[in-house]
Write an enzyme that holds these catalytic residues in place. Structure first.
Site, mmCIF file in Angstrom:
data_model
loop_
_atom_site.group_PDB
_atom_site.id
_atom_site.type_symbol
_atom_site.label_atom_id
_atom_site.label_comp_id
_atom_site.label_asym_id
_atom_site.label_seq_id
_atom_site.Cartn_x
_atom_site.Cartn_y
_atom_site.Cartn_z
ATOM 1 N N TRP A 1 70.388 -14.294 0.029
ATOM 2 C CA TRP A 1 70.381 -13.894 1.441
ATOM 3 C C TRP A 1 68.937 -14.046 1.942
ATOM 4 C CZ3 TRP A 1 69.315 -8.478 3.465
ATOM 5 C CH2 TRP A 1 69.634 -8.368 4.811
ATOM 6 N N ASP B 1 72.050 -5.449 -5.223
ATOM 7 C CA ASP B 1 72.330 -5.427 -3.798
ATOM 8 C C ASP B 1 73.852 -5.429 -3.670
ATOM 9 O OD1 ASP B 1 72.765 -5.859 -1.136
ATOM 10 O OD2 ASP B 1 71.304 -7.470 -0.919
ATOM 11 N N LYS C 1 79.484 -3.564 6.287
ATOM 12 C CA LYS C 1 80.653 -4.456 6.275
ATOM 13 C C LYS C 1 81.938 -3.709 5.953
ATOM 14 C CE LYS C 1 77.195 -7.224 6.240
ATOM 15 N NZ LYS C 1 76.716 -8.420 6.849
HETATM 16 C C1 LIG Z 1 73.388 -9.753 0.660
HETATM 17 C C2 LIG Z 1 73.104 -8.766 1.742
HETATM 18 N N1 LIG Z 1 72.382 -7.688 1.461
HETATM 19 C C3 LIG Z 1 72.098 -6.765 2.381
HETATM 20 C C4 LIG Z 1 72.537 -6.903 3.670
HETATM 21 C C5 LIG Z 1 72.116 -5.829 4.644
HETATM 22 O O1 LIG Z 1 73.077 -5.288 5.406
HETATM 23 P P1 LIG Z 1 72.751 -4.161 6.484
HETATM 24 O O2 LIG Z 1 71.292 -3.925 6.507
HETATM 25 O O3 LIG Z 1 73.257 -4.697 7.768
HETATM 26 O O4 LIG Z 1 73.505 -2.962 6.008
HETATM 27 C C6 LIG Z 1 73.292 -8.025 4.034
HETATM 28 C C7 LIG Z 1 73.727 -8.212 5.408
HETATM 29 O O5 LIG Z 1 74.110 -9.232 5.857
HETATM 30 C C8 LIG Z 1 73.586 -8.971 3.031
HETATM 31 O O6 LIG Z 1 74.305 -10.051 3.302
#
Ligand SMILES: Cc1ncc(COP(=O)(O)O)c(C=O)c1O
Length: 393
Positions: free
Chosen positions: A127, A208, A243
């Site tokens: 990511w 993660d 999500k």
């Molecule tokens: C792999 C991954 N880690 C962490 C996140 C962080 O998500 P958020 O900060 O929106 O909870 C995302 C969001 O797209 C992600 O795809």
């Protein structure tokens, strides 16, 4: 003051979102942005979440500060969700965070404070936001190969042989499930091999977990973390509620620590509180309080699990329909892998020119590396989409 600053490079995915918004074609398709979409192309507030929010609105009697680590009931519920109902929790601690990203950042700061000279290894690809987050924490970054683009699957041998070269004490970032951007996950046997290698080389696992419930199911998607917790003395998890509860803008997540013993767990949480206090002081309350209700009220929990399962199964159906459509249209099995991958993303084997043609000629938007958001695949317009993609191959 600011004249000496360099021009900042806009985030590629956010920029794609803007271009999509400005596109006036009615048949445009957004496969770019990483949010779940239903059959109407909407990212709805889940019914279970709406009900929990209503309860909260009716019953909340104070807006007093929550403290740096946030809501304790929320943290307890998240520990159960990630580590399982049977987990021994005496070595586990949790702090509520500003989404999954916030958890990544505060845990990165904790690692920098604990082991200032350790490098962190991230998968190639990963990511994109992992890179600035760890850089901002001042941690040296290295990459391990992860994806074999020719076979559209994990290159496990390359991953293992690279990680074997890591220094003792280095940190390894692992996507607990639903790898972003590839959708290619490790098997449970492979997870076991990685855990054994981490134990042998004293590598520190950093999970993660942003898509729990989007892959094989809520419990199954935590199997990687739980296996590591059974084999290793220490690890951390950055979990996101963005999500699986659809709470994206409420910035709800959890930073979790499994330590070698109770004393070290307390020390780590103490340091994490210092990091939080010096940064944003305390997390926002609404999303975590809502999540706590959804996770702990039996009726709401059942409703949410059903809604989550519906999202997961819809993405699986779309994967199958797309793979089947591409099989028929191209008369090849080149896209069959899409049906077997996990979560919200997969990568299409397209080059920059093909991606630009899809956008300019067909109004089909995907990220520059070929990543598609499976939830954005159109149920109705699948034939037209398959036709457009096949025509640029
Ligand atoms: C792999 C991954 N880690 C962490 C996140 C962080 O998500 P958020 O900060 O929106 O909870 C995302 C969001 O797209 C992600 O795809």
């Amino acid at each position: 003051m600011f004249e000496s600053l360099p021009e900042s490079k806009p985030d590629a995915i956010l920029q794609l979102m803007e271009t999509f918004r400005a596109d006036t074609r009615t048949n445009k398709i957004d496969l770019g942005v990483g949010v779940y979409k239903d059959a109407n192309g909407q990212t709805p507030v889940l019914t279970s979440v709406k009900k929990a929010e209503k309860i909260l609105l009716d019953t909340q009697d104070t807006k007093a500060y929550v403290g740096p680590v946030g809501s304790r009931p929320f943290c307890a519920a998240m520990i159960t969700q990630v580590f399982g109902a049977q987990a021994q929790t005496d070595r586990i601690r949790c702090a509520q965070s500003n989404g999954g990203t916030g958890a990544l950042r505060i845990l990165a700061d904790l690692i920098k404070a604990s082991k200032p000279n350790s490098a962190i290894w991230v998968s190639d690809p990963t990511w994109p936001n992992h890179i600035p987050v760890f850089k901002a924490a001042g941690i040296e970054m290295k990459t391990y190969p992860y994806y074999d683009a020719d076979n559209c699957s994990v290159d496990f041998d390359a991953m293992m042989s690279t990680l074997k070269q890591a220094n003792d004490g280095d940190v390894v970032l692992l996507h607990g499930c639903c790898h972003n951007p590839t959708g290619a996950d490790l098997s449970i046997e492979q997870w076991g091999d990685v855990a054994d290698m981490c134990a042998k080389k004293s590598l520190f696992p950093f999970f993660d977990l942003a898509y729990q419930g989007f892959g094989d199911g809520l419990e199954q998607d935590a199997a990687s973390v739980r296996l590591f917790a059974s084999k290793l003395p220490e690890l951390v998890v950055a979990a996101s509620c963005s999500k699986n509860l659809g709470l994206y803008r409420e910035r709800t997540g959890a930073a979790m620590i499994l330590a070698e013993n109770n004393t070290n767990a307390d020390k780590a949480l103490g340091q994490l509180s210092v990091v939080i206090r010096s940064n944003y002081s305390m997390p926002p309350d609404h999303g975590a309080n809502t999540t706590n209700l959804v996770l702990t009220d039996d009726a709401l929990n059942k409703e949410w699990r059903d809604e989550l399962e519906e999202m997961r199964l819809r993405m699986l159906r779309l994967r199958t329909a797309f793979a089947e459509g591409m099989r028929q249209r191209t008369n090849s099995d080149k896209f069959d892998y899409i049906a077997g991958q996990k979560g919200m993303f997969s990568r299409l084997p397209l080059n920059t020119q093909q991606i630009a043609t899809l956008r300019d000629d067909n109004g089909i938007y995907l990220v520059g590396d070929g990543r598609i958001n499976v939830a954005g695949l159109p149920e109705e317009g699948m034939d037209a989409l398959v036709e457009a993609i096949a025509s640029v191959l």
